[in-house]
Design an enzyme around this catalytic site. Structure first.
Site, PDB file in Angstrom:
ATOM      1  N   ASP A   1      -2.894  38.601 -30.465  1.00  0.00           N
ATOM      2  CA  ASP A   1      -3.622  39.226 -29.357  1.00  0.00           C
ATOM      3  C   ASP A   1      -3.479  38.406 -28.081  1.00  0.00           C
ATOM      4  O   ASP A   1      -4.440  38.184 -27.364  1.00  0.00           O
ATOM      5  CB  ASP A   1      -5.111  39.361 -29.742  1.00  0.00           C
ATOM      6  CG  ASP A   1      -5.833  40.279 -28.763  1.00  0.00           C
ATOM      7  OD1 ASP A   1      -7.064  40.265 -28.741  1.00  0.00           O
ATOM      8  OD2 ASP A   1      -5.133  40.971 -27.997  1.00  0.00           O
TER       9      ASP A   1
ATOM     10  N   LYS B   1      -2.995  38.042 -24.576  1.00  0.00           N
ATOM     11  CA  LYS B   1      -2.948  38.865 -23.361  1.00  0.00           C
ATOM     12  C   LYS B   1      -3.616  38.061 -22.257  1.00  0.00           C
ATOM     13  O   LYS B   1      -4.380  37.131 -22.556  1.00  0.00           O
ATOM     14  CB  LYS B   1      -3.604  40.219 -23.594  1.00  0.00           C
ATOM     15  CG  LYS B   1      -5.036  40.204 -24.066  1.00  0.00           C
ATOM     16  CD  LYS B   1      -5.476  41.642 -24.321  1.00  0.00           C
ATOM     17  CE  LYS B   1      -6.942  41.793 -24.525  1.00  0.00           C
ATOM     18  NZ  LYS B   1      -7.517  41.303 -25.722  1.00  0.00           N
TER      19      LYS B   1
END
Ligand SMILES: Cc1cc(Nc2nc(/C=C/c3ccccc3)nc3cc(N4CCN(C)CC4)ccc23)n[nH]1
Length: 274
Positions: free
Chosen positions: A134, A136
């Site tokens: 994840d 980001k």
């Protein structure tokens, strides 16, 4: 000082830094040492409601075990009747996302330095059999020297050799995750390509109005380079070598660090001055 039984009385809690899915993050100071930390408060009722205790425990176990200059430290945790408190490293520079929004897009030097930092951090995580899944901009923080820190291991997994399937966020999903097929470490390599593009152009490569369109663009690897801002051919080459549908053909983390664009542009100390 790895004290065991922390409690809220050990801390003076300051302003909220942000609001996550299951609670808020506050700046706080440990009373004895005056040490500044970030305190992530998670409400047990939320965790029980969404049956996420198992995932939270995994996040905590993983992040406690990771010791790397580009991975935000989890120093410890404690709980009271209704809340769980994570004692996290405080990154003074704030969210990288904020900096990207303020500046529109990063210079090639800054983008290359952040990508090199992320690559070192991911190589370390993969050595410890952790796939973050994840990465980001919202999960990236900066310390007082402009050094990047990966935060929020909420979606990471301790990968056994068993394949994994789960959901993630939109723009950063690799094709094998979009199709909910089993996936492995190479999803993080794909995400590096997405981030490199976003650092240089200011928005992610497969952005679209609706979810279906974003998925379609990812599955097609519908990659186009705008004419502005001006981006070097080497940068586009690296992005193209990472945004490859076949996960086995994506540039490896080692090869990223040897790529001419990184060698030419990344700061040797992986620090980005303001
Ligand atoms: C865990 C952690 C956070 C952290 N530091 C900071 N987090 C967040 C925003 C945090 C957040 C948390 C949950 C959801 C959304 C945002 N914002 C921050 C903003 C900061 N400032 C000071 C620097 N300014 C340029 C921007 C505003 C400094 C540190 C920040 N260190 N460790």
């Amino acid at each position: 000082s790895v004290k065991r039984n922390w409690s809220i009385n050990d801390f003076e809690v300051g302003r909220p830094l942000g609001k996550g899915k299951f609670g808020r993050v506050y700046i706080a100071r440990e009373t004895k040492t005056k040490y500044i930390v970030a305190l992530k408060v998670i409400f047990k009722e939320q965790i029980e409601k969404y049956k996420l205790l198992h995932q939270l425990k995994r996040e905590m176990t993983i992040q406690t075990s990771l010791h790397h200059p580009h991975v935000l430290r989890l120093y410890g945790w404690f709980h009271d009747a209704e809340r769980i408190f994570l004692i996290l490293e405080y990154a003074h520079g704030g969210e990288l996302y904020g900096e990207l929004q303020r500046s529109g897009h990063f210079s090639e030097q800054k983008a290359a330095t952040y990508i090199a930092s992320l690559t070192h951090a991911l190589a370390y995580c993969h050595e410890k059999h952790v796939i973050h899944r994840d990465i980001k901009p919202e999960n990236l923080l900066l310390d007082h020297e402009g050094r990047l820190k990966i935060a929020d291991f909420g979606w990471s997994v301790q990968s056994t050799n068993k394949r994994r399937t789960m959901c993630g966020t939109l723009d950063y999903l690799a094709p094998e995750m979009v199709e909910n097929r089993p996936h492995d470490y190479a999803v993080d390599n794909w995400t590096l390509g997405v981030l490199c593009y976003e650092f240089l152009y200011g928005s992610p490569p497969f952005e679209a109005d609706g979810q279906a369109d974003t998925f379609r663009r990812i599955m097609k690897v519908d990659l186009a380079f705008p004419s502005t801002p001006q981006v070097s051919a080497e940068a586009k080459d690296l992005i193209t070598l990472l945004l490859v549908k076949d996960s086995a053909k994506r540039l490896s983390l080692e090869k990223i660090l040897e790529h001419p664009w990184i060698v030419l542009n990344a700061d040797p100390n992986l620090i980005c001055p303001k």
